[in-house]
Structure formats: structure tokens, C-alpha cells
Design a protein around this motif. Structure first.
Motif, PDB file in Angstrom:
ATOM      1  N   LYS A   1      21.673   4.392  26.058  1.00 57.04           N
ATOM      2  CA  LYS A   1      20.337   4.958  25.924  1.00 57.04           C
ATOM      3  C   LYS A   1      20.369   6.188  24.869  1.00 57.04           C
ATOM      4  O   LYS A   1      19.477   6.309  24.093  1.00 57.04           O
ATOM      5  CB  LYS A   1      20.062   5.562  27.139  1.00 57.04           C
ATOM      6  CG  LYS A   1      19.219   4.464  28.352  1.00 57.04           C
ATOM      7  CD  LYS A   1      18.896   5.201  29.323  1.00 57.04           C
ATOM      8  CE  LYS A   1      18.922   4.330  30.647  1.00 57.04           C
ATOM      9  NZ  LYS A   1      18.838   5.019  32.107  1.00 57.04           N
ATOM     10  N   GLN A   2      21.592   6.947  25.091  1.00 55.58           N
ATOM     11  CA  GLN A   2      21.741   8.132  24.027  1.00 55.58           C
ATOM     12  C   GLN A   2      21.685   7.486  22.766  1.00 55.58           C
ATOM     13  O   GLN A   2      21.216   8.135  21.675  1.00 55.58           O
ATOM     14  CB  GLN A   2      23.003   8.981  24.488  1.00 55.58           C
ATOM     15  CG  GLN A   2      22.899   9.651  25.593  1.00 55.58           C
ATOM     16  CD  GLN A   2      24.376  10.495  25.851  1.00 55.58           C
ATOM     17  OE1 GLN A   2      25.230  10.219  25.249  1.00 55.58           O
ATOM     18  NE2 GLN A   2      24.196  11.369  26.787  1.00 55.58           N
ATOM     19  N   THR A   3      22.404   6.339  22.451  1.00 63.21           N
ATOM     20  CA  THR A   3      22.404   5.706  21.104  1.00 63.21           C
ATOM     21  C   THR A   3      21.228   5.569  20.628  1.00 63.21           C
ATOM     22  O   THR A   3      20.764   5.704  19.298  1.00 63.21           O
ATOM     23  CB  THR A   3      23.435   4.528  21.175  1.00 63.21           C
ATOM     24  OG1 THR A   3      24.661   4.943  21.826  1.00 63.21           O
ATOM     25  CG2 THR A   3      23.810   3.898  19.894  1.00 63.21           C
ATOM     26  N   VAL A   4      20.289   4.833  21.479  1.00 65.58           N
ATOM     27  CA  VAL A   4      19.172   4.328  20.898  1.00 65.58           C
ATOM     28  C   VAL A   4      18.230   5.692  20.698  1.00 65.58           C
ATOM     29  O   VAL A   4      17.659   5.827  19.680  1.00 65.58           O
ATOM     30  CB  VAL A   4      18.309   3.480  22.041  1.00 65.58           C
ATOM     31  CG1 VAL A   4      16.779   3.521  21.776  1.00 65.58           C
ATOM     32  CG2 VAL A   4      18.982   2.217  22.512  1.00 65.58           C
ATOM     33  N   LYS A   5      18.349   6.800  21.352  1.00 63.26           N
ATOM     34  CA  LYS A   5      17.475   8.059  21.445  1.00 63.26           C
ATOM     35  C   LYS A   5      17.851   8.690  20.063  1.00 63.26           C
ATOM     36  O   LYS A   5      17.106   9.123  19.060  1.00 63.26           O
ATOM     37  CB  LYS A   5      17.946   9.101  22.433  1.00 63.26           C
ATOM     38  CG  LYS A   5      16.968   9.837  22.807  1.00 63.26           C
ATOM     39  CD  LYS A   5      17.112  11.026  23.672  1.00 63.26           C
ATOM     40  CE  LYS A   5      16.971  10.559  25.258  1.00 63.26           C
ATOM     41  NZ  LYS A   5      17.285  11.489  26.022  1.00 63.26           N
ATOM     42  N   VAL A   6      19.539   8.588  19.633  1.00 63.19           N
ATOM     43  CA  VAL A   6      19.739   9.205  18.405  1.00 63.19           C
ATOM     44  C   VAL A   6      19.248   8.513  17.142  1.00 63.19           C
ATOM     45  O   VAL A   6      18.688   8.883  16.013  1.00 63.19           O
ATOM     46  CB  VAL A   6      21.367   9.185  18.207  1.00 63.19           C
ATOM     47  CG1 VAL A   6      21.705   9.483  16.784  1.00 63.19           C
ATOM     48  CG2 VAL A   6      21.939  10.226  19.042  1.00 63.19           C
ATOM     49  N   MET A   7      19.244   7.043  17.326  1.00 60.68           N
ATOM     50  CA  MET A   7      18.749   5.949  16.110  1.00 60.68           C
ATOM     51  C   MET A   7      17.287   6.485  15.959  1.00 60.68           C
ATOM     52  O   MET A   7      16.923   6.370  14.807  1.00 60.68           O
ATOM     53  CB  MET A   7      19.048   4.630  16.472  1.00 60.68           C
ATOM     54  CG  MET A   7      20.557   4.063  16.491  1.00 60.68           C
ATOM     55  SD  MET A   7      21.310   4.461  15.171  1.00 60.68           S
ATOM     56  CE  MET A   7      20.856   2.978  14.351  1.00 60.68           C
ATOM     57  N   GLU A   8      16.564   7.011  17.124  1.00 64.20           N
ATOM     58  CA  GLU A   8      15.180   7.117  16.992  1.00 64.20           C
ATOM     59  C   GLU A   8      14.892   8.203  16.037  1.00 64.20           C
ATOM     60  O   GLU A   8      13.984   8.467  15.028  1.00 64.20           O
ATOM     61  CB  GLU A   8      14.569   7.207  18.336  1.00 64.20           C
ATOM     62  CG  GLU A   8      14.105   6.057  19.095  1.00 64.20           C
ATOM     63  CD  GLU A   8      13.020   5.232  18.618  1.00 64.20           C
ATOM     64  OE1 GLU A   8      12.074   5.780  17.887  1.00 64.20           O
ATOM     65  OE2 GLU A   8      13.288   3.878  18.428  1.00 64.20           O
TER      66      GLU A   8
ATOM     67  N   THR B   1      24.390   3.025  10.738  1.00 68.22           N
ATOM     68  CA  THR B   1      25.091   1.813  11.348  1.00 68.22           C
ATOM     69  C   THR B   1      25.673   2.103  12.572  1.00 68.22           C
ATOM     70  O   THR B   1      26.293   3.103  12.627  1.00 68.22           O
ATOM     71  CB  THR B   1      26.188   1.445  10.455  1.00 68.22           C
ATOM     72  OG1 THR B   1      25.497   1.270   8.884  1.00 68.22           O
ATOM     73  CG2 THR B   1      26.412  -0.059  10.826  1.00 68.22           C
ATOM     74  N   MET B   2      25.268   1.250  13.687  1.00 68.48           N
ATOM     75  CA  MET B   2      26.080   1.520  14.894  1.00 68.48           C
ATOM     76  C   MET B   2      27.275   0.775  15.139  1.00 68.48           C
ATOM     77  O   MET B   2      27.346  -0.356  14.564  1.00 68.48           O
ATOM     78  CB  MET B   2      25.118   0.978  15.954  1.00 68.48           C
ATOM     79  CG  MET B   2      24.035   1.860  16.552  1.00 68.48           C
ATOM     80  SD  MET B   2      23.054   1.263  17.814  1.00 68.48           S
ATOM     81  CE  MET B   2      24.210   0.439  19.132  1.00 68.48           C
TER      82      MET B   2
ATOM     83  N   ALA C   1      30.265   5.658  21.707  1.00 62.46           N
ATOM     84  CA  ALA C   1      29.389   5.088  20.819  1.00 62.46           C
ATOM     85  C   ALA C   1      29.501   5.732  19.494  1.00 62.46           C
ATOM     86  O   ALA C   1      29.556   6.867  19.173  1.00 62.46           O
ATOM     87  CB  ALA C   1      28.016   4.785  21.167  1.00 62.46           C
ATOM     88  N   PHE C   2      29.524   5.005  18.320  1.00 58.79           N
ATOM     89  CA  PHE C   2      29.677   5.900  17.052  1.00 58.79           C
ATOM     90  C   PHE C   2      28.684   5.201  16.176  1.00 58.79           C
ATOM     91  O   PHE C   2      28.205   4.058  15.966  1.00 58.79           O
ATOM     92  CB  PHE C   2      30.934   5.214  16.229  1.00 58.79           C
ATOM     93  CG  PHE C   2      32.399   5.740  17.056  1.00 58.79           C
ATOM     94  CD1 PHE C   2      32.729   7.037  16.773  1.00 58.79           C
ATOM     95  CD2 PHE C   2      32.903   4.801  17.744  1.00 58.79           C
ATOM     96  CE1 PHE C   2      33.893   7.214  17.442  1.00 58.79           C
ATOM     97  CE2 PHE C   2      34.152   5.389  18.444  1.00 58.79           C
ATOM     98  CZ  PHE C   2      34.665   6.501  18.385  1.00 58.79           C
ATOM     99  N   ILE C   3      28.029   6.143  15.421  1.00 62.02           N
ATOM    100  CA  ILE C   3      26.918   5.659  14.405  1.00 62.02           C
ATOM    101  C   ILE C   3      27.467   6.378  13.109  1.00 62.02           C
ATOM    102  O   ILE C   3      27.641   7.750  13.082  1.00 62.02           O
ATOM    103  CB  ILE C   3      25.480   6.406  14.603  1.00 62.02           C
ATOM    104  CG1 ILE C   3      25.224   6.129  16.204  1.00 62.02           C
ATOM    105  CG2 ILE C   3      24.595   5.967  13.885  1.00 62.02           C
ATOM    106  CD1 ILE C   3      24.129   6.795  16.955  1.00 62.02           C
ATOM    107  N   GLN C   4      27.492   5.656  12.108  1.00 60.95           N
ATOM    108  CA  GLN C   4      27.790   5.974  10.778  1.00 60.95           C
ATOM    109  C   GLN C   4      26.651   6.323  10.019  1.00 60.95           C
ATOM    110  O   GLN C   4      25.864   5.352   9.875  1.00 60.95           O
ATOM    111  CB  GLN C   4      28.623   5.166  10.331  1.00 60.95           C
ATOM    112  CG  GLN C   4      29.456   5.591   8.969  1.00 60.95           C
ATOM    113  CD  GLN C   4      30.460   4.958   8.150  1.00 60.95           C
ATOM    114  OE1 GLN C   4      30.972   4.135   8.895  1.00 60.95           O
ATOM    115  NE2 GLN C   4      30.728   5.042   7.031  1.00 60.95           N
TER     116      GLN C   4
END
Lengths: 217, 281
Positions: B75-82, B94-95, B112-115
Motif C-alpha cells: 500500500k505504501q508503495t502505491v502511495k509513493v508512486m501516486e 520503476t518498482m 520494496a524499492f522504487i528507482q
């Protein structure tokens, strides 16, 4: 050519082996250097070929104070001095030809001139057939002749000879002394260290006599 | 001069110098390859991560006993991507999912990593702003900028390059010491001949040059054979691994190293002979 004034020599802070030596060797002079073993003959010869510098006093070679000259200038003076050692000091790894040719090679003579001079000298010394041999295969007399040939081949202005006829037969001894006389007449200053009183009688020249490191009148 | 040199020192006396130089050339070139390899790889890495950011959303303890679950991290990942989606500074995001799927199967939460790749012209001024925006929503998020990565890489690379430089310098230092010892030993062995040459009027520089000729011969042979070995091994390795630097640079280095060995031969010989002859008038 050489002027020594009140020269003293000591080795490594030891006692003086030469004391208050004053002498003058002029162009065309011929001296015998005499004295008992341990009287300082070898040390005086070392000073005369700049193998050592005096501990005190002055030595002038060709009017130049040798202590004040650079090493390369001293080397140039040494090239004008021929030395015959009592133990010959031939290089055992080299042929007789190469031993005799050494002073010419050091002074930069061409190979052609060296070959001509060495062959002529060897012929005169009776070493022509031994030029390719190593010194170890020569007799004592032949080695001494090779050493003499090496000392005189570059026509030195000063010739220092330590017992030059010690290993020679009478005939060759006379021949070598004849060569020295001939060089002397051409202006070479010669000092011969010897014990041979017959030689001194046969070829009379002034004596330099050393006793306990001092020149006696 | 050649004849005199051979007469002063038998030719075989310095053969081991050739072997030593051959070995040293190889080690010197090996250290150069190492140096260039680290340099090239480092600049490649730095270029790759330039203007990029990495956001890590790690699992953390909610209280002293309970670890956050995977669903929360997702959920946090989706939030950050938003948050990132509409940021004009960000070129790509990129996730990167974790590959340790076995652990996820056991119900253990994985980070989770987001580049992110930032706009090159606007990256520097906006890194802090992006970091603040993300940390405001997810305080546990670890945001690393290119500078943070680069600092670690550059530091490690600097240490490695220093090690290779040190190796090269040690080789030249060691060669100097060994050459000096060999020449001293040879001077002692040829003592009577050196003295005779001296009495006959050879100047210290003349005697030194005779030694130089004798020692340069095996040094040059050592260099040639050493370089052939280097060419057959290291340069082949460079091409094979495609290390990313031109062979021309490596050849220039080989030339430089050879020159240094020749210069060492000349200067060390002159210095040692001059010191030896200092005792003679």
C-alpha cells in the motif's frame, strides 16, 4: 711535471707512512726510487699516480694542485701517467692483446689504430705469438713484458715502474731499460722503484732514497 | 665503449637483472590494469546512477513484537508512486520487487524499492523536496540520492586505486633497491679491475657509463620479454573482458613503465658507482 712540497701521507688516521717529502720531477728526468721494504716506496708511487691524495702538503701535476682538481680532471692527468706494477695487475679474463690495448681504449683510440699499435708493441716485446692468450698461460717474464707494454703503449708523459725488470732475464731487462731510456730522451719523466743495484750501475741516474717514510739526501 | 664495458664486467654478471625487470614489468602492468579497471568501472557506475534516486520502503516493527505485513508495504508503495506520478522533475519511476520470494511465501514482509530517474538539469535542486514529500507520508522510507551512492563507490574506488598505485610505486622502489644491491656486489667483485681502470685514467663518469652499458643490455632484454608476456596475457584479458578503456592507453602506460625502468638503470648505476668511487681520489 710533478712538484711535491712537504707532503705527508697517512692511511685512515694511522701514523704517517710518508713524512715531509719534497721533490720535483721535470720533463725528461729519470730517477730511481730505492729503499728497504716498508720504507714507503709503494705509498710514494701511489701519490705519484694519484692513487692517493696527501694528508698534508701540496702536490702539483703539470702546475695544477691535484687536491683542488675535480675527479674528472684528475682522471685526465692519470691518462698521462703510465704505471708498471710489481704484481703486473693484468686482467686475467682478458687476452694479452686486450690487456695491452686498455689505455688506448680508455683514451678513445679507433680499433684500427689500436690494432696497429698493439701489434707493433707486441712484436717489439716478443709477445706477438701470445696476443690471443690469457695472461695465466704466460710465464712471469712474459706477463711483466705485457704489463710494461700496457704502461708505455699510450706514450705517457710520466712513467712509474715498480721493479720493472724483476721477472726478466738479463737480455730482456737490458732491452726494457733501453726502451725506458728512449722514452726518457723523448721527454718522458721516469721513476723506477728497484732494489737492483746492477741496474742502477748500468744505467746511472739520480737516486731518490726512502728511509722510514722520509727522503734522505 | 662496448668492448671496454664487456672487459670491465663479464656479460653474464647482470643476467639476473633481466629476469628481475621482466617480472617487475609484468607486476607493474598488472597493477596498471587493476587501476584502469577500477577507474573505468567506477566512472561507468557513476554515469549509470547519475541523476537517479532510490526509495526503499523497509519492513519495520509496529510495536515491539509485530512486524509490518507485506500488504502494508504494498500500500505504501502505491502511495509513493501516486506522489511521484505527477512530479515534473521525475523522468521515470520503476518498482523493483524483491527476488526473495521464498521468504514472502512464509509471510515475512519484504522491502520494496522504487528507482527514479530525475531530469538532469533539475535534479540537484529537487532531490531534497522529493525526499521531504515521501518522508512526510512514510517516515520510515529510506531515500538515497545519486550523491549518497556515488560517495560510497568513489570512496571504495579510491582505496582500490591507491592500492594499485602503491603496488606500482613499491615495484619501482624495490627495483631501485635490488639494482643498487646488484651493482654494489658487482663493483666489489670487479674491485681490482675498477681500480686499474681508475689508475689508467678512467673518470668516475666513464666507469659509471661502462657499468650502465652492461646493465642496460639485460634491462632492455627484460623489458622486451616482459612486455611480450604482458601483451600475451594482460592485453588479451583487457580485450576479452571488454574493460571499457582503449588498448592505446595501456600501450602508452607500457611504454612509460619501460622508460622508467631504463631511467632507473641509468640513474641507479651512476649513483651507486659514483658513491663507490668516492673513496678513490
Amino acid at each position: 711535471m710533478i712538484n711535491m712540497s712537504h707532503v705527508g701521507l697517512r692511511y685512515d688516521g694511522g701514523p704517517e707512512v710518508l713524512t715531509d717529502i719534497s721533490l720535483s720531477l721535470k720533463e725528461g728526468s729519470f730517477h730511481y726510487l730505492m729503499g728497504q721494504s716498508g720504507s714507503g716506496k709503494t705509498s710514494l708511487m701511489r701519490l705519484l699516480h694519484i692513487g692517493k691524495l696527501p694528508s698534508r702538503g701540496d702536490i702539483h701535476f703539470f702546475n695544477k694542485d691535484v687536491s683542488k682538481l675535480s675527479r674528472s680532471k684528475r682522471a685526465l692527468i692519470r691518462q698521462k701517467i703510465g704505471v708498471i706494477f710489481q704484481d703486473f695487475r693484468l686482467i686475467p679474463e682478458l687476452s694479452v692483446f686486450d690487456n695491452i690495448a686498455l689505455p688506448l681504449r680508455l683514451s678513445g683510440e679507433s680499433d684500427k689504430a689500436i690494432k696497429t699499435d698493439v701489434n707493433a708493441m707486441a712484436e717489439w716485446m716478443g709477445l706477438k705469438d701470445h696476443l690471443k692468450m690469457k695472461p695465466v698461460f704466460l710465464s712471469g717474464g712474459q706477463q711483466q713484458r705485457a704489463a710494461i707494454a700496457r704502461a708505455v703503449i699510450a706514450k705517457p708523459q710520466i712513467l712509474l715502474a715498480d721493479e720493472p725488470t724483476g721477472s726478466l732475464d738479463d737480455e730482456m731487462g737490458l732491452k726494457i731499460m733501453g726502451l725506458f731510456e728512449e722514452l726518457n730522451k723523448k721527454g718522458t719523466a721516469i721513476v723506477v722503484a728497484t732494489h737492483n743495484k746492477n741496474l742502477v750501475k748500468a744505467f746511472p741516474h739520480p737516486l731518490l732514497t726512502l728511509k722510514s717514510g722520509e727522503l734522505i739526501p | 665503449m662496448m668492448t671496454l664495458s664487456r672487459q670491465l664486467i663479464p656479460l653474464s654478471s647482470f643476467h639476473h637483472v633481466g629476469l628481475m625487470v621482466m617480472f617487475m614489468i609484468f607486476i607493474a602492468c598488472f597493477s596498471a590494469v587493476g587501476f584502469l579497471f577500477v577507474k573505468t568501472i567506477t566512472s561507468g557506475w557513476i554515469a549509470d546512477i547519475d541523476h537517479s534516486m532510490m526509495i526503499e520502503l523497509p519492513p519495520y516493527m509496529i510495536d515491539d513484537e509485530t512486524l509490518i505485513d507485506q500488504a502494508t508495504i504494498d500500500k505504501q508503495t502505491v502511495k509513493v508512486m501516486e506522489i511521484l506520478k505527477n512530479d515534473p522533475v521525475i523522468l521515470t519511476s520503476t518498482m523493483k520487487t524483491s527476488n526473495i520470494s521464498d521468504l514472502a511465501d512464509f509471510g515475512i514482509a519484504m522491502p520494496a524499492f522504487i528507482q527514479l530517474t530525475l531530469h538532469p538539469d533539475r535534479a540537484e535542486n529537487n532531490e531534497d523536496r522529493i525526499r521531504r514529500n515521501i518522508n512526510r507520508i512514510i517516515p520510515n522510507a529510506i531515500v538515497k540520492t545519486a550523491n549518497d551512492w556515488q560517495r560510497d563507490i568513489v570512496q571504495t574506488a579510491t582505496y582500490l586505486k591507491l592500492i594499485f598505485c602503491g603496488l606500482a610505486v613499491s615495484i619501482f622502489f624495490l627495483t631501485t633497491i635490488m639494482l643498487s644491491a646488484i651493482i654494489k656486489a658487482q663493483l666489489k667483485a670487479s674491485k681490482s679491475i675498477v681500480e686499474l681502470f681508475h689508475i689508467m685514467g678512467a673518470s668516475p663518469s666513464k666507469i659509471a657509463s661502462l657499468f650502465q652499458i652492461s646493465i642496460l643490455r639485460p634491462i632492455i632484454w627484460g623489458i622486451l620479454i616482459g612486455l611480450i608476456i604482458v601483451l600475451l596475457t594482460l592485453s588479451h584479458l583487457i580485450s576479452f573482458l571488454d574493460l571499457g578503456f582503449g588498448l592505446g592507453l595501456f600501450y602508452a602506460y607500457m611504454f612509460g613503465v619501460s622508460f622508467i625502468f631504463i631511467a632507473l638503470g641509468i640513474f641507479v648505476t651512476r649513483w651507486v658507482v659514483a658513491r663507490y668511487l668516492w673513496a678513490m681520489p
